[in-house]
Scaffold this motif. Structure first.
Motif, short mmCIF file in Angstrom:
data_model
loop_
_atom_site.label_atom_id
_atom_site.label_comp_id
_atom_site.label_asym_id
_atom_site.label_seq_id
_atom_site.Cartn_x
_atom_site.Cartn_y
_atom_site.Cartn_z
N THR A 30 0.83 -1.20 0.00
CA THR A 30 0.00 0.00 0.00
C THR A 30 0.86 1.25 0.00
OG1 THR A 30 -1.76 -1.15 1.18
CG2 THR A 30 -1.79 1.25 1.25
N VAL A 31 1.95 1.22 0.78
CA VAL A 31 2.85 2.36 0.81
C VAL A 31 3.50 2.57 -0.56
CG1 VAL A 31 4.99 3.25 1.81
CG2 VAL A 31 3.30 2.17 3.28
N ALA A 32 3.89 1.47 -1.22
CA ALA A 32 4.50 1.58 -2.55
C ALA A 32 3.55 2.25 -3.52
CB ALA A 32 4.90 0.20 -3.06
N LEU A 33 2.28 1.85 -3.49
CA LEU A 33 1.29 2.45 -4.39
C LEU A 33 1.03 3.91 -4.02
CD1 LEU A 33 -1.27 -0.48 -4.67
CD2 LEU A 33 0.40 0.22 -6.36
N ALA A 34 0.90 4.17 -2.71
CA ALA A 34 0.62 5.54 -2.28
C ALA A 34 1.78 6.49 -2.63
CB ALA A 34 0.36 5.58 -0.77
N LEU A 35 3.01 5.99 -2.50
CA LEU A 35 4.15 6.82 -2.89
C LEU A 35 4.13 7.08 -4.39
CD1 LEU A 35 6.99 5.23 -0.72
CD2 LEU A 35 6.03 7.52 -0.47
N GLY A 36 3.76 6.04 -5.17
CA GLY A 36 3.65 6.23 -6.60
C GLY A 36 2.59 7.26 -6.94
N VAL A 37 1.46 7.20 -6.24
CA VAL A 37 0.38 8.17 -6.44
C VAL A 37 0.88 9.58 -6.15
CG1 VAL A 37 -1.80 8.96 -5.47
CG2 VAL A 37 -1.51 6.56 -6.04
#
Length: 924
Positions: free
Chosen positions: A295-302
């Motif tokens: 989730t953190v990886a996706l949120a950072l990408g966002v």
């Protein structure tokens, strides 16, 4: 100022305007709006109550993986191993704290993005049209909307032109509802109130002006929301894949537990001790930090994408971007600047007029064969320019203190016609007053034209503008030399030749026509005008390509992502622009909407590889284009901005809406919104999606290889007859130090820079891919061999078991720290990458070293973790042995780079023959 007490749909409009104290032409002043906002509150539904910090913390404990940890702690406590139980509980608490912190950070990032993608509305404030966030609307505001705009508040119509509104979200009505001003009976059901528009609906045709009568929770949708509990969002594809991986790991872990206990029993080891080790090993094998880290990886990408002007509305779309193989892109505004400038005119009689100037600034001259044209004296030119300015909904805004440029409100194509008229010396505002609009047929994507009716002469007059082929179908004559002449075959060929010449020069071509003494009948459309229309001329507009787009197109080709143009322009115009931007390859063709309809699915599939431009397509055909690419296995992104683009945006793997020109309906159907409407931004987003996918693979590789190596070392020791190299509490500590402190920093690293030099990620590729498994085949034996080998070697020298275990424990920890460097790249050396760029990873390693040193050298912790202080010279030897995994991976990476260097010359040769970008559609 609240909602009027009387039934707003039944009250006379004048009474409502008086009650809300507003002039429908001037709207509210800014001061009045601020006062009403203070009383009525923002135009927003009550937000769902945010979870408390305690609730977020407890949510981290709701996992089968955590339940296993708690069961292990209970077992340890029951068996009298209270220190082990305390360490397990500390692991649970720390894991929950880390998860809660990261979840909170991700939620704050997404909340800031929700504010960035907030709904906007057009309102009249102080006599000027303004665009503002819908949350700032108040009762008494006068709002404007046209096809594709979302309705942001409950409002009573003041006036409307062919307005239709889709109300399915509120009333369940499946087809758009015609709207008209005027009071209706007090007992009229909500679904039949034709004079009202409701928050949460959207206009599908026409345009209107309305008086806001209710906002926020007072709207009809707000009342419904107050009675409805918010449902949880379904799992995304990525979440399901992580859950599936977790189930497989748990199953493998249970089998591993059975093997460890069985081997321990065969060795005659105490059942309590071996059971604790087995449970601890199971816990270490399970990647309980994976969901939070993903989730953190996706949120950072966002968050990174937001910084690059791409707003992600669906979190899982970030990963999907990494698999894109086709981008179907609009031309106007996305590939071009969307700053239309009229550069050429054609008038019947083969008159060609060049227009100077650029942008919306009304400066520049009109010249025919080098001689300046005086629109005041040339009646044919004047009529053409006047019709373009009157059949027009745009406005030009002159420079002011806030912006020194001329700006457009409304469609850029229409704004360029206003600038053209002003260049020729026509006073557009005065012309609109002399020839007031009496009726209209708003622009429709299917008809590809619009019409307006005007007074001011002896009889009403209808003016039309639109796609040349659509307008010419209605024409029976042409205006030439101040009079109307029949449109014969020779004249038709002349017009078509001029039109094709303009299109071949990458100009967007509009036809402008008129019908004298005619009237608009909205219900009958254009049928009554057929045969009564005469052509005034053609207008050629240039929308220059964005300077950065060609480079982005070449990057997309190199990355195996095929760009395809989908445009409403003539196919010659589209193909000319596509070739200039390197979208079209040698031998590629353009297909227009009529040709597309003539192709069946098999014929389209056979030609799809060489079609680079779909021209003159209507929104329904966009859906077919998406499905055609998907049928052959492509992962497709489709851009769009209109309300009718919504089905194609929803059907595409990644629907991309335009943030500047896009309608709210298109944004609602999309997964990504580009705040600058730029193709290059979408290509940047693809690179970010690949970076996120690569981060997830790094995560799986690191967690998987580290956990499996521990299991291999333990089982190997039991098989060869060695003592157990690690006790339960040490296994749990390894899991905490290596995973908890470096997992999240590992996925926060910067991109390697080569994300767009490889093929797209295959659709459906599992997280535990064959590439990850191949790398594990090198890493796992290296970690297991160094740990178990050093343990056996030290025991052979007569070192006490507790010291040998402490050393093996430390070798394992050091090996996994070196493994972090391995996992940062699949091909670049872990030593060559700039480690200092990953400051969070450096910090995690530093804290991990300090904590492990405390476990080894602090006497109070020696008893808890069954360790003893080590001589400094042994620490150096341990570091050398622990680095084995790094050198093994360095050798593998060197072989990979050597193989790539040998293959690259021939690969470049094959690519150069196929496309000017130097790459072919690599995903095929």
């Amino acid at each position: 100022m609240g909602e009027p007490v009387r039934s707003v749909h039944a009250a006379p409009l004048e009474a409502l305007l008086a009650e809300l104290a507003v002039d429908p032409g001037a709207g509210l002043t800014d001061d009045e709006a601020r006062e009403r906002l203070a009383r009525s509150g923002p135009n927003a539904l009550p937000e769902q109550r945010r979870a408390s910090l305690l609730a977020i913390f407890l949510r981290q404990l709701r996992s089968p993986l955590i339940y296993l940890l708690l069961a292990a702690a209970g077992l340890a406590f029951a068996l009298g191993e209270r220190s082990d139980a305390a360490v397990i509980l500390a692991v649970v608490a720390l894991n929950a704290v880390i998860g809660a912190v990261q979840e909170g950070r991700a939620e704050r990032s997404l909340e800031s993005l929700r504010r960035l993608s907030a709904l906007t509305a057009r309102a009249v404030r102080g006599g000027r049209e303004v665009i503002l966030e819908a949350r700032w609307l108040v009762p008494g505001d006068v709002v404007l909307f046209s096809a594709g705009d979302a309705v942001a508040a409950d409002a009573r119509l003041i006036d409307a032109a062919a307005l239709e509104v889709a109300e399915a979200a509120l009333t369940g009505e499946s087809v758009p509802v015609p709207k008209r001003p005027g009071a209706v009976a007090p007992d009229t059901p909500l679904a039949d109130r034709a004079n009202m528009v409701w928050s949460g609906t959207h206009a599908t045709a026409g345009r209107g002006r309305a008086l806001v009568v209710a906002t926020g929770a007072s709207t009809e949708v707000g009342k419904i929301a107050a009675l409805t509990a918010a449902g949880e969002e379904p799992q995304t594809t990525l979440e399901r894949r992580i859950a599936q991986l977790g189930r497989h790991v748990i199953a493998a872990g249970v089998v591993m537990c059975g093997v460890v206990v069985a081997l321990g029993a065969l060795r005659g080891l105490p059942l309590v001790a071996i059971s604790m080790i087995a449970v601890s090993q199971l816990v270490s094998l399970i990647p309980e930090g994976l969901p939070v880290a993903a989730t953190v990886a996706l949120a950072l990408g966002v968050r990174r994408m937001a910084g690059r002007r791409a707003i992600v509305r669906r979190l899982a779309a970030v990963e999907t971007l990494g698999s894109l193989s086709v981008i179907c892109s609009d031309k106007t505004g996305t590939l071009t600047r969307n700053e239309m400038t009229v550069t050429a005119l054609y008038l019947p009689g083969d008159r060609r007029v060049d227009v100077e100037g650029s942008g919306y600034e009304p400066s520049g001259r009109l010249a025919e064969r080098g001689r300046e044209v005086d629109a005041g004296a040339d009646a044919d030119v004047r009529e053409l320019l006047l019709a373009g300015a009157l059949c027009n909904d745009a406005e030009l805004v002159p420079p002011d203190a806030d912006d020194p440029r001329w700006r457009a409100i409304g469609d850029p194509t229409e704004a360029s016609l206003l600038a053209l008229a002003e260049k020729a010396g026509l006073d557009v505002h005065a012309a609109r007053e002399r020839h007031p609009r009496q009726g209209e047929i708003p622009f429709d994507a299917a008809a590809r034209m619009m019409a307006t009716q005007h007074a001011g002469g002896a009889a009403p007059r209808v003016l039309l503008k639109g796609a040349p082929e659509a307008v010419l179908e209605l024409c029976s004559g042409v205006r030439r030399g101040g009079r109307v002449e029949p449109l014969g075959d020779r004249e038709a060929r002349e017009v078509r030749g001029a039109w094709e010449d303009m299109a071949g020069r990458a100009l967007r071509v509009l036809a402008v026509a008129a019908a004298e003494g005619a009237a608009i009948e909205p219900q009958r459309g254009y049928a009554p005008l057929r045969g009564r229309v005469h052509l005034l001329g053609l207008v050629g507009q240039l929308d220059p390509p964005r300077p950065e787009v060609r480079g982005a197109v070449l990057t997309a080709w190199e990355a195996g992502v095929r760009p395809v143009m989908v445009t409403g322009d003539h196919k010659a115009t589209g193909l000319a622009v596509a070739r200039a931007l390197a979208i079209a390859r040698d031998g590629d063709t353009a297909v227009d909407g009529r040709e597309l309809d003539a192709l069946d699915d098999e014929q389209l599939a056979a030609r799809l590889e060489r079609i680079s431009v779909f021209a003159r397509v209507h929104p329904e055909q966009k859906l077919r284009i998406v499905e055609a690419f998907q049928a052959r296995g492509d992962v497709v992104a489709m851009t769009g901005d209109g309300v009718n683009d919504a089905p194609a945006l929803a059907r595409a793997d990644v629907g991309v809406a335009m943030g500047v020109t896009g309608t709210e309906v298109a944004k609602g159907a999309s997964k990504i919104v580009l705040t600058d409407d730029n193709f290059a931004t979408l290509v940047d987003a693809v690179a970010e999606g690949r970076h996120v996918h690569r981060n997830l693979k790094r995560l799986i590789l690191y967690l998987g290889s580290s956990s499996i190596a521990e299991v291999v070392a333990l089982i190997s020791a039991l098989v060869v007859g060695l003592p157990v190299p690690l006790v339960a509490v040490q296994i749990l500590w390894v899991n905490l130090v290596t995973s908890g402190l470096v997992t999240v920093p590992l996925i926060m690293g910067p991109p390697e820079g080569d994300e767009m030099r490889s093929a797209p990620v295959p659709r459906g590729e599992p997280l535990l891919s064959s590439q990850v498994l191949r790398r594990m085949a090198f890493i796992v034996p290296a970690i297991a061999a160094s740990t178990l080998g050093y343990f056996a070697y030290r025991l052979s020298l007569g070192v006490p078991l507790v010291q040998a275990r402490t050393e093996a424990f430390t070798v394992l920890v050091v090996s996994q720290w070196f493994n972090v460097l391995n996992c940062r790249s699949g091909r670049a050396s872990g030593l060559s990458l700039d480690l200092l760029r990953s400051r969070w990873l450096v910090a995690g390693l530093a804290v991990g070293n300090a904590l492990h040193a405390a476990v080894i050298f602090a006497p109070p912790l020696n008893a808890v973790f069954h360790t003893v202080p080590l001589p400094i010279e042994e620490v150096v030897s341990i570091a050398a042995v622990g680095s084995l995994v790094l050198w093994v991976e360095e050798i593998r990476k060197a072989l990979v780079r050597r193989r790539e260097r040998r293959a690259s010359p021939s690969r470049r040769g094959r690519r150069g023959a196929d496309h000017p970008a130097g790459s072919r559609h690599a995903s095929r």
